[in-house]
Design a protein around this motif. Structure first.
Motif, PDB file in Angstrom:
ATOM      1  N   ALA A   4      85.045 -51.455  47.636  1.00 51.86           N
ATOM      2  CA  ALA A   4      83.821 -50.614  47.526  1.00 51.86           C
ATOM      3  C   ALA A   4      83.978 -49.014  47.670  1.00 51.86           C
ATOM      4  N   LYS A   5      83.283 -48.169  47.073  1.00 50.01           N
ATOM      5  CA  LYS A   5      83.318 -46.950  47.554  1.00 50.01           C
ATOM      6  C   LYS A   5      82.007 -46.510  48.030  1.00 50.01           C
ATOM      7  N   LEU A   6      82.058 -46.408  49.333  1.00 48.53           N
ATOM      8  CA  LEU A   6      80.881 -46.208  50.160  1.00 48.53           C
ATOM      9  C   LEU A   6      80.543 -44.668  50.471  1.00 48.53           C
ATOM     10  N   CYS A   7      79.167 -44.377  50.115  1.00 50.64           N
ATOM     11  CA  CYS A   7      78.752 -43.037  50.479  1.00 50.64           C
ATOM     12  C   CYS A   7      77.899 -43.116  51.774  1.00 50.64           C
ATOM     13  N   TRP A   8      78.520 -42.306  52.621  1.00 49.33           N
ATOM     14  CA  TRP A   8      77.738 -42.034  54.160  1.00 49.33           C
ATOM     15  C   TRP A   8      77.291 -40.799  53.959  1.00 49.33           C
ATOM     16  N   LEU A   9      75.962 -40.576  54.452  1.00 51.13           N
ATOM     17  CA  LEU A   9      75.379 -39.002  54.566  1.00 51.13           C
ATOM     18  C   LEU A   9      75.009 -39.244  56.395  1.00 51.13           C
ATOM     19  N   ASP A  10      75.575 -37.966  56.667  1.00 46.21           N
ATOM     20  CA  ASP A  10      75.322 -37.671  58.237  1.00 46.21           C
ATOM     21  C   ASP A  10      74.194 -36.581  58.066  1.00 46.21           C
ATOM     22  N   ILE A  11      73.208 -37.006  58.697  1.00 45.92           N
ATOM     23  CA  ILE A  11      71.841 -36.056  58.885  1.00 45.92           C
ATOM     24  C   ILE A  11      71.756 -35.359  60.135  1.00 45.92           C
ATOM     25  N   ARG A  12      72.786 -35.425  61.040  1.00 41.52           N
ATOM     26  CA  ARG A  12      72.701 -35.046  62.462  1.00 41.52           C
ATOM     27  C   ARG A  12      72.340 -33.492  62.519  1.00 41.52           C
ATOM     28  N   ASN A  13      72.578 -32.879  61.372  1.00 47.14           N
ATOM     29  CA  ASN A  13      72.279 -31.255  61.470  1.00 47.14           C
ATOM     30  C   ASN A  13      71.525 -31.137  60.476  1.00 47.14           C
ATOM     31  N   ALA A  14      70.555 -31.705  59.967  1.00 40.80           N
ATOM     32  CA  ALA A  14      69.829 -31.572  58.902  1.00 40.80           C
ATOM     33  C   ALA A  14      68.682 -30.710  59.180  1.00 40.80           C
ATOM     34  N   GLY A  15      68.066 -30.776  60.478  1.00 43.00           N
ATOM     35  CA  GLY A  15      66.963 -29.881  60.750  1.00 43.00           C
ATOM     36  C   GLY A  15      65.897 -30.371  60.198  1.00 43.00           C
ATOM     37  N   THR A  16      65.041 -29.212  59.724  1.00 43.53           N
ATOM     38  CA  THR A  16      63.649 -29.357  59.172  1.00 43.53           C
ATOM     39  C   THR A  16      63.936 -30.023  57.870  1.00 43.53           C
ATOM     40  N   ALA A  17      65.142 -30.075  57.247  1.00 43.67           N
ATOM     41  CA  ALA A  17      65.297 -30.691  55.940  1.00 43.67           C
ATOM     42  C   ALA A  17      65.402 -32.326  55.958  1.00 43.67           C
ATOM     43  N   THR A  18      65.329 -32.636  57.244  1.00 42.85           N
ATOM     44  CA  THR A  18      65.772 -34.043  57.245  1.00 42.85           C
ATOM     45  C   THR A  18      64.825 -35.236  56.322  1.00 42.85           C
ATOM     46  N   ALA A  19      63.950 -34.988  56.309  1.00 45.62           N
ATOM     47  CA  ALA A  19      62.851 -35.825  55.385  1.00 45.62           C
ATOM     48  C   ALA A  19      63.007 -35.687  54.080  1.00 45.62           C
ATOM     49  N   ALA A  20      63.455 -34.396  53.625  1.00 43.84           N
ATOM     50  CA  ALA A  20      63.774 -34.296  52.011  1.00 43.84           C
ATOM     51  C   ALA A  20      65.201 -34.841  51.822  1.00 43.84           C
ATOM     52  N   VAL A  21      66.209 -34.710  52.844  1.00 46.40           N
ATOM     53  CA  VAL A  21      67.515 -35.312  52.578  1.00 46.40           C
ATOM     54  C   VAL A  21      67.536 -36.817  52.334  1.00 46.40           C
ATOM     55  N   LEU A  22      66.640 -37.296  53.616  1.00 47.93           N
ATOM     56  CA  LEU A  22      66.504 -38.880  53.392  1.00 47.93           C
ATOM     57  C   LEU A  22      65.981 -39.333  52.051  1.00 47.93           C
ATOM     58  N   GLU A  23      64.773 -38.580  51.435  1.00 47.43           N
ATOM     59  CA  GLU A  23      64.238 -39.115  50.269  1.00 47.43           C
ATOM     60  C   GLU A  23      65.136 -39.045  49.331  1.00 47.43           C
ATOM     61  N   GLU A  24      65.850 -38.011  49.047  1.00 45.16           N
ATOM     62  CA  GLU A  24      66.997 -37.979  48.042  1.00 45.16           C
ATOM     63  C   GLU A  24      68.138 -38.915  48.308  1.00 45.16           C
ATOM     64  N   ALA A  25      68.381 -39.277  49.668  1.00 44.36           N
ATOM     65  CA  ALA A  25      69.633 -40.194  49.858  1.00 44.36           C
ATOM     66  C   ALA A  25      69.132 -41.550  49.254  1.00 44.36           C
ATOM     67  N   LEU A  26      67.909 -41.890  49.590  1.00 42.39           N
ATOM     68  CA  LEU A  26      67.344 -43.192  49.135  1.00 42.39           C
ATOM     69  C   LEU A  26      67.431 -43.549  47.523  1.00 42.39           C
ATOM     70  N   HIS A  27      66.881 -42.240  47.019  1.00 39.98           N
ATOM     71  CA  HIS A  27      66.864 -42.178  45.590  1.00 39.98           C
ATOM     72  C   HIS A  27      68.157 -42.367  44.833  1.00 39.98           C
ATOM     73  N   GLN A  28      69.384 -41.760  45.641  1.00 39.17           N
ATOM     74  CA  GLN A  28      70.741 -41.832  44.993  1.00 39.17           C
ATOM     75  C   GLN A  28      71.297 -43.186  45.614  1.00 39.17           C
ATOM     76  N   ARG A  29      70.662 -43.972  46.225  1.00 45.59           N
ATOM     77  CA  ARG A  29      71.158 -45.209  46.787  1.00 45.59           C
ATOM     78  C   ARG A  29      72.313 -44.973  47.634  1.00 45.59           C
ATOM     79  N   ILE A  30      72.282 -44.037  48.634  1.00 52.27           N
ATOM     80  CA  ILE A  30      73.477 -43.682  49.529  1.00 52.27           C
ATOM     81  C   ILE A  30      73.442 -45.033  50.395  1.00 52.27           C
ATOM     82  N   ASP A  31      74.638 -45.407  50.643  1.00 51.37           N
ATOM     83  CA  ASP A  31      74.968 -46.667  51.320  1.00 51.37           C
ATOM     84  C   ASP A  31      74.738 -46.656  53.009  1.00 51.37           C
TER      85      ASP A  31
END
Length: 369
Positions: A4-31
């Motif tokens: 497997a080639k897993l993609c993990w995204l660390d959102i701990r420092n995303a701040g006010t962009a968290t919701a948008a970062v998560l939306e894109e992560a789901l669209h890109q099927r981040i693992d």
């Protein structure tokens, strides 16, 4: 290690962009999504692994909603945590700064289901050592990366690469860049059998030899064609020749106007390639890998034009150096000398579906002849 080639995204420092970062992560099927607070996982689907990471080992009482918790220390050190949270899986975080911590990383890679490795020095030799040490182990190694370029390197270390990459998601675009880094190493392209309809000598012109920084396998080459919607699989100089040594890094590719394929479906003229460019190596099964160009040699040589037709009627043309040692690939990895091709012979090719504008696929009217 796993395939497997897993993609993990660390959102701990995303701040006010968290919701948008998560939306894109789901669209890109981040693992996996990495956070420090279980509340960050609210609304995430079950298809996304929810990971809590505590580098300092200080773990809160509430781990609800987490699938995986990553902490320093081995299984003995976290036995109490595991007993208190039987529904949560645990893994080990290791920061590698010297020989002792490198040995800890190798031990984790052999014994843990999940090893998250943070290499403080920019060299990738310690990661190579860990990957070698983990050969045959069932667990997964996830390595931190500071940016998409580093992520792509990590995915390719020792040709096996880390099982996954953990990268910070600070803004929109980070999830897409991480997913692109994970998928740019290999892929598959559809090949078809082309029937040769004509071969003609057309006089002098400039042809390009593409010298790469890697060895080609005997069943590999690059796709080259005069038209954007039809290309032929040109083999490298891996196979023995009677009058010269093999050069398994080289493809005598064709006339300088020809298209070839690089990453993400983009095409380039052979004349545009230079040291540092990327082209797509393709084998007879359609498996691909990006390879770097080390040099392109453009020289005046006699040329031969090969015409072929695909099963769907699509016409394909390739102009090559008019010499016996220039070859293309046929079914079953047959190596065919270009000057001996004749009507009725079968060669392998690819039929891109889109027209091109500066190499990018585009849906517009374009007549090539």
């Amino acid at each position: 290690m796993t395939d497997a080639k897993l993609c993990w995204l660390d959102i701990r420092n995303a701040g006010t962009a968290t919701a948008a970062v998560l939306e894109e992560a789901l669209h890109q099927r981040i693992d996996g999504i990495v956070a420090a607070d279980p509340a960050a996982f609210a609304g995430l689907p079950p298809t996304v692994r929810k990971i809590l990471l505590f580098e300092d080992g200080v773990v809160p009482d509430d781990l609800s909603g987490a699938d995986l918790v990553i902490v320093p220390g081995g299984r003995d050190a976290r036995a109490g945590l595991a007993a208190a949270h039987p529904d949560v899986e645990f893994g080990r975080y290791v920061e590698i700064v010297d020989a002792d911590t490198l040995e800890d990383a190798c031990l984790a890679a052999r014994l843990e289901n999940w090893s998250i490795l943070n290499f403080r020095d920019p060299t990738k030799i310690p990661l190579e050592i860990v990957i070698a040490a983990a050969t045959g182990a069932p667990g997964s190694i996830v390595t931190t990366a500071s940016n998409p370029e580093e992520a792509e390197i990590i995915f390719g270390v020792l040709e096996l690469g880390s099982d996954g990459v953990l990268m910070q998601g600070l803004t929109v675009g980070d999830a897409t860049a991480l997913r692109t880094a994970a998928t740019s190493r290999t892929g598959k392209i559809e090949l078809v059998e082309l029937k040769v309809t004509a071969a003609s000598h057309i006089g002098m012109g400039e042809r390009a030899c593409v010298d790469t920084t890697t060895y080609f396998r005997k069943d590999e080459g690059i796709l080259v064609g005069s038209h954007s919607k039809g290309m032929v699989l040109c083999v490298s100089e891996t196979h023995p020749l009677p009058y010269m040594p093999t050069r398994p890094f080289r493809v005598n590719a064709g006339a300088l106007h020809s298209y070839t394929v690089s990453q993400n479906g983009r095409t380039h003229y052979l004349s545009e390639l230079h040291a540092g460019s990327t082209v797509l190596a393709v084998d007879v099964k359609g498996q691909t890998r990006p390879v770097s160009v080390g040099r392109v040699k453009i020289e005046t040589r006699p040329l031969i034009s090969i015409d072929a037709v695909a099963p769907n009627g699509q016409a394909v043309n390739l102009i090559l150096q008019d010499d016996w040692h220039v070859r293309v690939l046929g079914p079953g990895a047959a190596v065919l000398n270009s000057t001996e091709l004749k009507p009725g012979d079968t060669i392998l090719g690819h039929l891109p579906t889109a027209d091109r504008h500066v190499g990018y696929p585009i849906n517009e009217f374009c007549l090539e002849q």
